[in-house]
Design a protein around this motif. Structure first.
Motif, mmCIF file in Angstrom:
data_model
loop_
_atom_site.group_PDB
_atom_site.id
_atom_site.type_symbol
_atom_site.label_atom_id
_atom_site.label_comp_id
_atom_site.label_asym_id
_atom_site.label_seq_id
_atom_site.Cartn_x
_atom_site.Cartn_y
_atom_site.Cartn_z
ATOM 1 N N ARG A 126 0.819 -1.210 0.000
ATOM 2 C CA ARG A 126 0.000 0.000 0.000
ATOM 3 C C ARG A 126 0.856 1.265 0.000
ATOM 4 N NH1 ARG A 126 -4.297 -0.174 4.638
ATOM 5 N NH2 ARG A 126 -4.186 -2.385 4.238
ATOM 6 N N PHE A 127 1.996 1.221 0.698
ATOM 7 C CA PHE A 127 2.810 2.434 0.851
ATOM 8 C C PHE A 127 4.087 2.434 0.026
ATOM 9 C CE2 PHE A 127 0.316 2.372 4.801
ATOM 10 C CZ PHE A 127 -0.271 3.609 4.689
ATOM 11 N N PHE A 128 4.624 1.266 -0.307
ATOM 12 C CA PHE A 128 5.869 1.203 -1.058
ATOM 13 C C PHE A 128 5.565 1.017 -2.532
ATOM 14 C CE2 PHE A 128 7.084 0.001 3.226
ATOM 15 C CZ PHE A 128 8.183 0.812 3.427
ATOM 16 N N VAL A 129 6.133 1.888 -3.351
ATOM 17 C CA VAL A 129 5.889 1.866 -4.791
ATOM 18 C C VAL A 129 7.209 1.701 -5.531
ATOM 19 C CG1 VAL A 129 3.787 3.245 -4.680
ATOM 20 C CG2 VAL A 129 5.969 4.386 -4.932
ATOM 21 N N SER A 130 7.120 1.305 -6.793
ATOM 22 C CA SER A 130 8.317 1.162 -7.619
ATOM 23 C C SER A 130 8.851 2.541 -8.014
ATOM 24 C CB SER A 130 7.976 0.368 -8.875
ATOM 25 O OG SER A 130 7.099 1.118 -9.692
ATOM 26 N N CYS A 131 10.057 2.541 -8.520
ATOM 27 C CA CYS A 131 10.652 3.806 -8.975
ATOM 28 C C CYS A 131 9.856 4.385 -10.144
ATOM 29 C CB CYS A 131 12.106 3.594 -9.373
ATOM 30 S SG CYS A 131 13.202 3.300 -7.967
ATOM 31 N N ALA A 132 9.355 3.518 -11.009
ATOM 32 C CA ALA A 132 8.562 4.001 -12.147
ATOM 33 C C ALA A 132 7.302 4.708 -11.660
ATOM 34 C CB ALA A 132 8.207 2.841 -13.069
ATOM 35 N N ASP A 133 6.636 4.107 -10.676
ATOM 36 C CA ASP A 133 5.441 4.744 -10.113
ATOM 37 C C ASP A 133 5.797 6.049 -9.410
ATOM 38 O OD1 ASP A 133 3.732 2.788 -11.045
ATOM 39 O OD2 ASP A 133 3.750 1.648 -9.165
ATOM 40 N N ALA A 134 6.901 6.038 -8.682
ATOM 41 C CA ALA A 134 7.327 7.244 -7.968
ATOM 42 C C ALA A 134 7.625 8.376 -8.954
ATOM 43 C CB ALA A 134 8.553 6.946 -7.113
ATOM 44 N N ASN A 135 8.274 8.047 -10.065
ATOM 45 C CA ASN A 135 8.557 9.075 -11.076
ATOM 46 C C ASN A 135 7.271 9.605 -11.690
ATOM 47 O OD1 ASN A 135 11.307 8.944 -10.691
ATOM 48 N ND2 ASN A 135 11.644 7.504 -12.346
ATOM 49 N N PHE A 195 -3.651 13.067 -2.809
ATOM 50 C CA PHE A 195 -3.014 13.073 -1.493
ATOM 51 C C PHE A 195 -2.216 11.789 -1.281
ATOM 52 C CE2 PHE A 195 -3.238 11.698 2.960
ATOM 53 C CZ PHE A 195 -2.495 12.706 3.550
ATOM 54 N N TRP A 196 -2.807 10.629 -1.609
ATOM 55 C CA TRP A 196 -2.138 9.351 -1.372
ATOM 56 C C TRP A 196 -0.939 9.174 -2.294
ATOM 57 C CZ3 TRP A 196 -2.308 7.269 3.001
ATOM 58 C CH2 TRP A 196 -3.442 7.339 3.782
ATOM 59 N N GLU A 197 -1.000 9.695 -3.496
ATOM 60 C CA GLU A 197 0.153 9.629 -4.386
ATOM 61 C C GLU A 197 1.301 10.456 -3.818
ATOM 62 O OE1 GLU A 197 -2.033 8.888 -8.691
ATOM 63 O OE2 GLU A 197 -1.714 10.948 -7.992
ATOM 64 N N LYS A 198 0.982 11.591 -3.234
ATOM 65 C CA LYS A 198 2.017 12.426 -2.613
ATOM 66 C C LYS A 198 2.626 11.715 -1.415
ATOM 67 C CE LYS A 198 -0.159 16.788 -3.930
ATOM 68 N NZ LYS A 198 -0.811 17.996 -3.435
ATOM 69 N N VAL A 199 1.781 11.046 -0.628
ATOM 70 C CA VAL A 199 2.274 10.306 0.540
ATOM 71 C C VAL A 199 3.211 9.192 0.084
ATOM 72 C CG1 VAL A 199 1.587 8.756 2.415
ATOM 73 C CG2 VAL A 199 0.317 10.876 2.022
ATOM 74 N N LYS A 200 2.773 8.414 -0.899
ATOM 75 C CA LYS A 200 3.588 7.308 -1.409
ATOM 76 C C LYS A 200 4.895 7.827 -2.003
ATOM 77 C CE LYS A 200 -0.326 4.318 -2.447
ATOM 78 N NZ LYS A 200 -1.096 3.667 -3.539
ATOM 79 N N ASN A 249 6.524 10.610 -1.168
ATOM 80 C CA ASN A 249 7.414 11.049 -0.094
ATOM 81 C C ASN A 249 8.018 9.880 0.661
ATOM 82 O OD1 ASN A 249 7.316 13.839 -0.484
ATOM 83 N ND2 ASN A 249 5.331 13.966 0.505
ATOM 84 N N ILE A 250 7.266 8.817 0.865
ATOM 85 C CA ILE A 250 7.820 7.621 1.511
ATOM 86 C C ILE A 250 8.907 7.033 0.622
ATOM 87 C CG2 ILE A 250 7.313 5.238 2.172
ATOM 88 C CD1 ILE A 250 4.573 6.287 3.175
ATOM 89 N N HIS A 251 8.646 6.964 -0.672
ATOM 90 C CA HIS A 251 9.629 6.416 -1.603
ATOM 91 C C HIS A 251 10.903 7.270 -1.621
ATOM 92 C CE1 HIS A 251 10.865 3.966 -5.050
ATOM 93 N NE2 HIS A 251 11.375 5.092 -5.531
ATOM 94 N N LEU A 252 10.732 8.572 -1.578
ATOM 95 C CA LEU A 252 11.892 9.473 -1.626
ATOM 96 C C LEU A 252 12.774 9.353 -0.392
ATOM 97 C CD1 LEU A 252 10.331 12.698 -3.180
ATOM 98 C CD2 LEU A 252 11.689 10.937 -4.319
ATOM 99 N N ILE A 253 12.210 8.867 0.711
ATOM 100 C CA ILE A 253 12.999 8.688 1.936
ATOM 101 C C ILE A 253 14.101 7.671 1.714
ATOM 102 C CG2 ILE A 253 12.909 7.757 4.291
ATOM 103 C CD1 ILE A 253 10.129 9.086 4.520
ATOM 104 N N TYR A 254 13.796 6.596 0.990
ATOM 105 C CA TYR A 254 14.779 5.514 0.860
ATOM 106 C C TYR A 254 15.389 5.368 -0.535
ATOM 107 C CZ TYR A 254 10.930 2.690 -1.042
ATOM 108 O OH TYR A 254 9.884 2.215 -1.783
ATOM 109 N N CYS A 255 14.982 6.159 -1.494
ATOM 110 C CA CYS A 255 15.520 6.009 -2.854
ATOM 111 C C CYS A 255 16.242 7.286 -3.284
ATOM 112 C CB CYS A 255 14.389 5.677 -3.832
ATOM 113 S SG CYS A 255 14.985 5.385 -5.506
ATOM 114 N N SER A 256 17.551 7.230 -3.318
ATOM 115 C CA SER A 256 18.339 8.416 -3.667
ATOM 116 C C SER A 256 18.215 8.763 -5.151
ATOM 117 C CB SER A 256 19.806 8.210 -3.302
ATOM 118 O OG SER A 256 20.362 7.145 -4.054
ATOM 119 N N VAL A 257 18.026 7.776 -6.002
ATOM 120 C CA VAL A 257 17.895 8.030 -7.436
ATOM 121 C C VAL A 257 16.636 8.850 -7.706
ATOM 122 C CG1 VAL A 257 17.605 6.954 -9.700
ATOM 123 C CG2 VAL A 257 19.171 5.949 -8.043
ATOM 124 N N CYS A 258 15.539 8.463 -7.085
ATOM 125 C CA CYS A 258 14.289 9.201 -7.287
ATOM 126 C C CYS A 258 14.323 10.570 -6.614
ATOM 127 C CB CYS A 258 13.096 8.379 -6.783
ATOM 128 S SG CYS A 258 12.762 6.949 -7.845
#
Length: 85
Positions: free
Chosen positions: A6-15, A28-33, A35-44
């Motif tokens: 529910r909260f962790f998305v792929s890099c493609a989805d994050a982009n 709102f939920w896309e923004k939440v997802k 931001n969670i992805h950006l916490i752990y993915c330096s490339v994104c």
């Protein structure tokens, strides 16, 4: 649905969410997802930073142009240099 999915998305989805967020179309939920992805993915994070910079440059370009008279002077100088050879 698994809580993790529910909260962790792929890099493609994050982009994709990042692009939508750039144009104020992300939910709102896309923004939440995102931001969670950006916490752990330096490339994104880098992609998001560059995307933000690009948006700012497009919205407020600081472009200076030369006057038509200066342009004509440059054109004449170029013609003279080309005719010398």
């Amino acid at each position: 649905m698994n809580k993790k999915k529910r909260f962790f998305v792929s890099c493609a989805d994050a982009n994709h969410f990042c692009d939508k967020n750039q144009y104020k179309e992300a939910t709102f939920w896309e923004k939440v997802k995102l931001n969670i992805h950006l916490i752990y993915c330096s490339v994104c994070r880098k992609y998001s930073t560059k995307n933000s910079k690009l948006t700012k440059l497009v919205k407020n370009p600081k472009v200076s142009t030369i006057t038509p008279s200066d342009k004509e002077v440059m054109r004449e100088k170029l013609k003279q240099k080309m005719s010398e050879k």
